[in-house]
Write a protein that holds these residues in place. Structure first.
Motif, PDB file in Angstrom:
ATOM      1  N   PRO A   1       0.831  -1.208   0.000  1.00 32.80           N
ATOM      2  CA  PRO A   1       0.000   0.000   0.000  1.00 32.80           C
ATOM      3  C   PRO A   1       0.867   1.259   0.000  1.00 32.80           C
ATOM      4  N   VAL A   2       0.521   2.178  -0.857  1.00 32.58           N
ATOM      5  CA  VAL A   2       1.236   3.449  -0.930  1.00 32.58           C
ATOM      6  C   VAL A   2       0.240   4.548  -0.592  1.00 32.58           C
ATOM      7  N   SER A   3       0.479   5.239   0.509  1.00 30.15           N
ATOM      8  CA  SER A   3      -0.411   6.314   0.928  1.00 30.15           C
ATOM      9  C   SER A   3       0.439   7.474   1.404  1.00 30.15           C
ATOM     10  N   PRO A   4       0.073   8.699   1.055  1.00 28.52           N
ATOM     11  CA  PRO A   4       0.849   9.847   1.522  1.00 28.52           C
ATOM     12  C   PRO A   4       0.841   9.932   3.044  1.00 28.52           C
ATOM     13  N   ASP A   5       1.916  10.450   3.607  1.00 29.57           N
ATOM     14  CA  ASP A   5       2.105  10.443   5.049  1.00 29.57           C
ATOM     15  C   ASP A   5       1.521  11.695   5.688  1.00 29.57           C
ATOM     16  N   LEU A   6       0.913  11.515   6.850  1.00 31.89           N
ATOM     17  CA  LEU A   6       0.314  12.629   7.577  1.00 31.89           C
ATOM     18  C   LEU A   6       1.367  13.640   8.021  1.00 31.89           C
ATOM     19  N   ALA A   7       2.587  13.183   8.200  1.00 31.32           N
ATOM     20  CA  ALA A   7       3.651  14.092   8.631  1.00 31.32           C
ATOM     21  C   ALA A   7       3.994  15.131   7.568  1.00 31.32           C
ATOM     22  N   ASP A   8       3.541  14.912   6.332  1.00 32.42           N
ATOM     23  CA  ASP A   8       3.801  15.890   5.271  1.00 32.42           C
ATOM     24  C   ASP A   8       2.994  17.169   5.466  1.00 32.42           C
ATOM     25  N   VAL A   9       1.914  17.097   6.247  1.00 31.93           N
ATOM     26  CA  VAL A   9       1.060  18.261   6.482  1.00 31.93           C
ATOM     27  C   VAL A   9       1.593  19.024   7.691  1.00 31.93           C
ATOM     28  N   ARG A  10       2.013  20.248   7.478  1.00 32.66           N
ATOM     29  CA  ARG A  10       2.559  21.050   8.569  1.00 32.66           C
ATOM     30  C   ARG A  10       1.442  21.738   9.336  1.00 32.66           C
ATOM     31  N   GLY A  11       1.567  21.726  10.653  1.00 34.03           N
ATOM     32  CA  GLY A  11       0.570  22.361  11.496  1.00 34.03           C
ATOM     33  C   GLY A  11      -0.768  21.649  11.435  1.00 34.03           C
ATOM     34  N   GLN A  12      -1.851  22.411  11.579  1.00 30.28           N
ATOM     35  CA  GLN A  12      -3.235  21.911  11.486  1.00 30.28           C
ATOM     36  C   GLN A  12      -3.482  20.760  12.461  1.00 30.28           C
ATOM     37  N   ALA A  13      -3.109  20.970  13.724  1.00 30.68           N
ATOM     38  CA  ALA A  13      -3.260  19.913  14.725  1.00 30.68           C
ATOM     39  C   ALA A  13      -4.722  19.538  14.935  1.00 30.68           C
ATOM     40  N   ALA A  14      -5.623  20.539  14.919  1.00 29.09           N
ATOM     41  CA  ALA A  14      -7.043  20.239  15.143  1.00 29.09           C
ATOM     42  C   ALA A  14      -7.596  19.373  14.025  1.00 29.09           C
ATOM     43  N   ALA A  15      -7.224  19.673  12.787  1.00 32.27           N
ATOM     44  CA  ALA A  15      -7.713  18.873  11.658  1.00 32.27           C
ATOM     45  C   ALA A  15      -7.146  17.464  11.708  1.00 32.27           C
ATOM     46  N   LYS A  16      -5.899  17.318  12.107  1.00 34.06           N
ATOM     47  CA  LYS A  16      -5.310  15.982  12.203  1.00 34.06           C
ATOM     48  C   LYS A  16      -5.987  15.169  13.297  1.00 34.06           C
ATOM     49  N   ARG A  17      -6.331  15.816  14.389  1.00 36.37           N
ATOM     50  CA  ARG A  17      -7.057  15.116  15.455  1.00 36.37           C
ATOM     51  C   ARG A  17      -8.430  14.659  14.950  1.00 36.37           C
ATOM     52  N   ALA A  18      -9.122  15.528  14.214  1.00 40.70           N
ATOM     53  CA  ALA A  18     -10.423  15.145  13.659  1.00 40.70           C
ATOM     54  C   ALA A  18     -10.266  13.984  12.687  1.00 40.70           C
ATOM     55  N   LEU A  19      -9.182  13.985  11.915  1.00 42.59           N
ATOM     56  CA  LEU A  19      -8.930  12.895  10.975  1.00 42.59           C
ATOM     57  C   LEU A  19      -8.726  11.576  11.718  1.00 42.59           C
ATOM     58  N   GLU A  20      -8.010  11.625  12.841  1.00 39.16           N
ATOM     59  CA  GLU A  20      -7.789  10.417  13.643  1.00 39.16           C
ATOM     60  C   GLU A  20      -9.097   9.883  14.219  1.00 39.16           C
ATOM     61  N   ILE A  21      -9.941  10.768  14.717  1.00 33.01           N
ATOM     62  CA  ILE A  21     -11.226  10.345  15.277  1.00 33.01           C
ATOM     63  C   ILE A  21     -12.112   9.763  14.176  1.00 33.01           C
ATOM     64  N   ALA A  22     -12.112  10.417  13.008  1.00 30.98           N
ATOM     65  CA  ALA A  22     -12.911   9.912  11.890  1.00 30.98           C
ATOM     66  C   ALA A  22     -12.466   8.514  11.485  1.00 30.98           C
ATOM     67  N   ALA A  23     -11.162   8.283  11.431  1.00 32.70           N
ATOM     68  CA  ALA A  23     -10.656   6.970  11.040  1.00 32.70           C
ATOM     69  C   ALA A  23     -10.985   5.913  12.095  1.00 32.70           C
ATOM     70  N   ALA A  24     -10.892   6.271  13.364  1.00 25.15           N
ATOM     71  CA  ALA A  24     -11.118   5.295  14.439  1.00 25.15           C
ATOM     72  C   ALA A  24     -12.572   4.855  14.508  1.00 25.15           C
ATOM     73  N   GLY A  25     -13.503   5.774  14.245  1.00 21.76           N
ATOM     74  CA  GLY A  25     -14.924   5.436  14.384  1.00 21.76           C
ATOM     75  C   GLY A  25     -15.668   5.288  13.089  1.00 21.76           C
ATOM     76  N   GLN A  26     -14.983   5.473  11.945  1.00 21.13           N
ATOM     77  CA  GLN A  26     -15.596   5.433  10.615  1.00 21.13           C
ATOM     78  C   GLN A  26     -16.641   6.546  10.472  1.00 21.13           C
ATOM     79  N   HIS A  27     -16.280   7.727  10.946  1.00 24.26           N
ATOM     80  CA  HIS A  27     -17.190   8.870  10.902  1.00 24.26           C
ATOM     81  C   HIS A  27     -16.973   9.688   9.635  1.00 24.26           C
ATOM     82  N   ASN A  28     -18.037  10.354   9.194  1.00 24.44           N
ATOM     83  CA  ASN A  28     -17.946  11.285   8.077  1.00 24.44           C
ATOM     84  C   ASN A  28     -17.400  12.620   8.569  1.00 24.44           C
ATOM     85  N   LEU A  29     -16.631  13.295   7.709  1.00 29.41           N
ATOM     86  CA  LEU A  29     -15.892  14.486   8.138  1.00 29.41           C
ATOM     87  C   LEU A  29     -16.008  15.577   7.091  1.00 29.41           C
ATOM     88  N   LEU A  30     -16.183  16.815   7.556  1.00 30.43           N
ATOM     89  CA  LEU A  30     -16.203  17.995   6.693  1.00 30.43           C
ATOM     90  C   LEU A  30     -15.060  18.916   7.090  1.00 30.43           C
TER      91      LEU A  30
END
Length: 502
Positions: free
Chosen positions: A188-217
């Motif tokens: 599997p080839v997927s871009p790394d989250l570490a490539d995104v600088r800053g945006q801690a709140a969005a990264k946290r939302a991304l983690e929660i979305a992945a853990a619970g299979q939630h939809n995200l805007l």
């Protein structure tokens, strides 16, 4: 022998239903009649089969009355997949090959005019259906590799009609056709989250979305990293189970075939905002899967969400709830799986710079209101999380770190997902409302906070339950059994942009 019967299958949605290909030769005026509710592509098999047999040096029974029946007669048949069984039926009925071995296999393949076998659509769906029977499956070389992904099924490949004929001679028999070689699967080839600088709140939302299979805007001005964040969600999701991987691959095989090298990789689909409702949900005649089904068990990214046609967005509402889409037509209806994870992105206004400290917004309040009104309340109600992705000044962007790698976040996501599956058998986003009381117990302070927020923000019952599911996921990431006030507060905070769209 003047009658030969072979076995194949017709695709109806994701189902591959059994079809008997009956070939009969009789004296009389020479003719070639094909019956059995066949569409234009199937009827054109008469000319392809005639040319293929002649080019391969085999005898076509020009002097006989040929009748080919595709049974059952009331089942629609489409595509060129019946070319191979029709050709073999003609050879068996005219005594050129032994008909006995034919009954042990199912056959599908398109014939070129030279007799070469071309790939067919839906080979993996065919293989999944054939696994329940007692027959093996013979396919063109270009389709056999994906069918071989199905366990406990004998799959043979053939590049040319003459290879099949040779295998059916008395000294051959079909098992001498080459077993399918296992394809080399790409990691599997997927871009790394570490490539995104800053945006801690969005990264946290991304983690929660992945853990619970939630939809995200994701909402923010252009260039803040919304598309980069969306592209990294698939790399955070847990690995697919074998059965889920088979179902996801079978859906993709219905369109342009499935590359076995991408086995067990989460699909990621990002249609353009000009896509119609048919392109998103599926349709046509015969019905074909749309983008939401092609994203089954993976991620559907809708960039510039308000720019999508309103009917296309409204068509997403039912699949987001049920995980399936029913395409009804006058002649037939088909059902496709659509258990996808939606991640959407939008600008805060038509010009994109509302709230941007570096550039002034040129939009009037009326223009902003009209822009945001393109998203209906019922659709926003089905989105669990929303987060604002702010503009970072150049100095902040340079000083910001990349943060955690995707692999580190994915480990936490997998642990939280395992915790949910062990407790209730489904991800938190799929938890039924009646089960929330048992699986998402609230501490007294958390209950008071949730009720206060629901009253103040005028949540619907659906919104209330979605916040509760998100809080359950936040607690799972922290390995807590009971939902405390901190888990509920974070879930409420992640819904605020949906409740306060201005």
């Amino acid at each position: 022998m003047s009658l030969a019967t072979l076995h194949s299958r017709a695709l109806v949605g994701l189902q591959a239903l059994p079809v008997s290909v009956e070939v009969h030769l009789a004296p009389g005026l020479p003719s070639f009649t094909l019956v059995g509710l066949a569409d234009t592509e199937v009827k054109e098999a008469r000319e392809r089969v005639r040319a293929a047999l002649t080019s391969a040096g085999l005898r076509f029974p020009h002097d006989r009355r040929i009748t080919v029946n595709l049974a059952p007669a009331d089942l629609p048949k489409e595509g060129a997949r019946f070319d191979l069984p029709i050709a073999l039926g003609l050879l068996a009925a005219s005594g050129q090959i032994d008909p006995a071995p034919l009954a042990a296999w199912e056959w599908a393949g398109e014939l070129s005019l030279s007799g070469a076998l071309r790939p067919v659509r839906g080979a993996l769906a065919h293989a999944l259906a054939a696994r329940a029977g007692e027959r093996g499956l013979v396919l063109p070389t270009g389709s056999a590799a994906e069918a071989a992904l199905v366990p406990d099924l004998a799959v043979r490949e053939a590049p040319h009609l003459l290879d099949v004929v040779a295998a059916l001679q008395p000294e051959g028999a079909v098992p001498l056709l080459m077993p399918v070689q296992e394809a080399l699967r790409a990691p599997p080839v997927s871009p790394d989250l570490a490539d995104v600088r800053g945006q801690a709140a969005a990264k946290r939302a991304l983690e929660i979305a992945a853990a619970g299979q939630h939809n995200l805007l994701l909402e923010g001005p252009p260039g803040t990293g919304k598309s980069m964040l969306a592209a990294r969600l698939a790399g955070l999701l847990p690995p697919l189970s074998p059965e889920d991987a088979l179902e996801a691959a079978a859906v993709r095989s219905l369109q342009a075939g499935f590359d076995p090298r991408a086995w067990a990789q989460r699909p990621y689909r990002a249609p353009h905002h000009s896509a119609s409702s048919v392109a998103l949900v599926g349709g046509g005649s015969p019905p074909r899967p749309g983008e939401i089904s092609m994203a089954h068990q993976g991620v559907l990214f809708l960039d510039e969400l308000p720019e999508f046609p309103r009917p296309a967005l409204e068509a997403l509402r039912e699949p987001l709830e049920t995980g399936r889409v029913q395409i009804a037509r006058a002649a037939r209806s088909s059902e496709f799986p659509a258990r996808f994870q939606l991640i959407a992105a939008m600008n805060p206004c038509p010009c994109g710079h509302l709230g941007n400290p570096l550039r002034a917004c040129r939009c009037s309040p009326e223009a902003v209101a009209r822009y945001r009104a393109r998203l209906s309340g019922p659709l926003l109600d089905r989105i669990d999380l929303a987060v604002v992705v702010p503009v970072l000044a150049p100095t902040e962007l340079e000083a910001a770190s990349g943060g955690e790698r995707s692999a580190d976040v994915a480990r936490r996501v997998a642990q939280a997902r395992d915790r949910a599956l062990h407790r209730q058998g489904v991800p938190n986003a799929q938890l039924e409302a009646q089960d929330l009381t048992r699986h998402a117990p609230l501490a007294p302070a958390a209950r008071a906070l949730l009720q206060q927020a629901a009253t103040k923000l005028a949540w619907s019952g659906r919104a209330y339950h979605r916040v509760l599911r998100v809080a359950r996921t936040v607690a799972d990431l922290a390995a807590r059994d009971e939902l405390d006030a901190a888990s509920v507060a974070e879930a409420i905070q992640l819904r605020r942009p949906l409740d306060n769209p201005g």
